[in-house]
Design an enzyme around this catalytic site. Structure first.
Site, PDB file in Angstrom:
ATOM      1  N   GLY A 132      43.608 -29.960  43.167  1.00 51.99           N
ATOM      2  CA  GLY A 132      43.676 -31.250  43.906  1.00 51.99           C
ATOM      3  C   GLY A 132      42.758 -30.803  45.425  1.00 51.99           C
ATOM      4  N   CYS A 133      42.416 -32.038  45.946  1.00 46.07           N
ATOM      5  CA  CYS A 133      41.528 -31.591  47.069  1.00 46.07           C
ATOM      6  C   CYS A 133      42.291 -30.873  48.364  1.00 46.07           C
ATOM      7  CB  CYS A 133      40.777 -32.569  47.497  1.00 46.07           C
ATOM      8  SG  CYS A 133      41.946 -34.030  47.877  1.00 46.07           S
ATOM      9  N   PHE A 134      43.333 -31.422  48.626  1.00 44.32           N
ATOM     10  CA  PHE A 134      44.360 -30.764  49.597  1.00 44.32           C
ATOM     11  C   PHE A 134      44.646 -29.355  49.164  1.00 44.32           C
ATOM     12  CE2 PHE A 134      45.585 -34.352  52.684  1.00 44.32           C
ATOM     13  CZ  PHE A 134      45.290 -33.906  53.729  1.00 44.32           C
TER      14      PHE A 134
END
Length: 323
Positions: A132-134
């Site tokens: 995921g990006c975070f």
């Protein structure tokens, strides 16, 4: 030359992948699948792809063969597609950009594709789950601490993300009139990316069992993530910085700065920028990256390059929009 396909090519991550793959030196053809835009030109969904206006989205994946297929649908859709196993040959590289396979499920043999932690495991693999990006930004900030076994206390994280991190589906919090000049907290202490972060920490430092304390925020901009991380650390400032430099010495997309890290230095690139400081007994790390590139589609291309034995930076020499 390779044949690629993107399922869900009209969305933000799918469009970013389309831009990267259409200009990738090793990719010959890109099949762009979109049920909502089937038969329409690429530039109908992505106006900046005017140069590719003669190419159109298709309604379904062809029989192939494909060398690599990227899954960019909503969460749950990738699992449904994978269960329709007849779509994919066992030798086709599948890279999933959803959260469906980031944690082991005992049924599917996906490898977690965070190159800076598990890059040596990716060559030859045929099933890769994109982080995921975070999760990417947070893990890049703390990987060296875990690798050294230095995590002991709770890790405190504040992160802010652009509106594209929520996808294209219309929501009240994505309206321009609400998002502009505004900030808000969402999913405090309960963000869906925490589970994959904890899984990585358990791999690098098995004895560390604390859950990161993460406060995510919505930012009044479209692209980018900035996370600010602090935790107790016994290492001296010099030792801390040397550990980060050593850990990322061979990581082509992670760069430590001695200045303040900022988003404009990395937006539209596959780079992550780290600022590492020691304040008394606390280490403070800031990580900036583009949520759609390093946090999603660029990382997926990086994973493809590693899995297929291509130069890992191929097709990812992107310039930031600094002004």
């Amino acid at each position: 030359m390779l044949r690629a396909a993107i399922i869900g090519a009209a969305g933000y991550t799918g469009g970013e992948l389309l831009r990267l793959l259409l200009n990738h030196p090793a990719i010959d053809t890109v099949e762009a699948v979109s049920s909502s835009h089937a038969g329409q030109s690429f530039c109908k969904a992505h106006p900046d792809l005017l140069a590719f206006a003669k190419q159109s989205f298709v309604s379904a994946l062809s029989e192939g063969p494909h060398d690599v297929v990227f899954l960019c649908g909503g969460h749950g859709e990738s699992r449904r597609l994978m269960d329709q196993h007849q779509l994919y040959h066992k030798n086709t590289l599948i890279i999933d950009l959803s959260q469906d396979f980031r944690l082991p499920d005992g049924e599917h043999d996906f490898v977690y594709g965070l190159p800076e932690a598990f890059g040596s495991m990716l060559p030859g693999k045929k099933r890769i789950a994109n982080p995921g990006c975070f999760a990417t930004a947070i893990q890049l900030a703390i990987l060296p601490l875990a690798a050294q076994g230095w995590l002991s206390d709770e890790v405190h994280i504040t992160g802010i993300t652009g509106s594209t991190g929520a996808g294209q589906k219309l929501q009240d919090t994505l309206h321009f009139s609400w998002r502009h000049d505004n900030l808000s907290v969402y999913k405090p202490f309960a963000h869906q990316h925490l589970a994959e972060i904890q899984a990585t920490l358990r791999t690098l430092q098995p004895e560390y069992e604390k859950t990161p304390l993460f406060i995510p925020m919505r930012g009044p901009f479209t692209r980018g993530i900035l996370v600010s991380v602090h935790t107790l650390c016994k290492a001296s400032a010099d030792t801390l910085i040397r550990a980060y430099d050593a850990y990322y010495e061979d990581a082509p997309f992670v760069h430590r700065t001695t200045e303040e890290a900022d988003l404009k230095s990395v937006v539209n690139t596959n780079n992550a920028l780290l600022s590492v400081e020691k304040y008394g007994s606390h280490a403070h790390i800031v990580c900036c990256l583009d949520n759609l590139v390093k946090g999603a589609s660029g990382q997926a291309v990086h994973n493809m390059n590693l899995a297929l034995g291509l130069p890992e930076t191929m097709g990812l020499g992107l310039k930031p929009s600094a002004f």
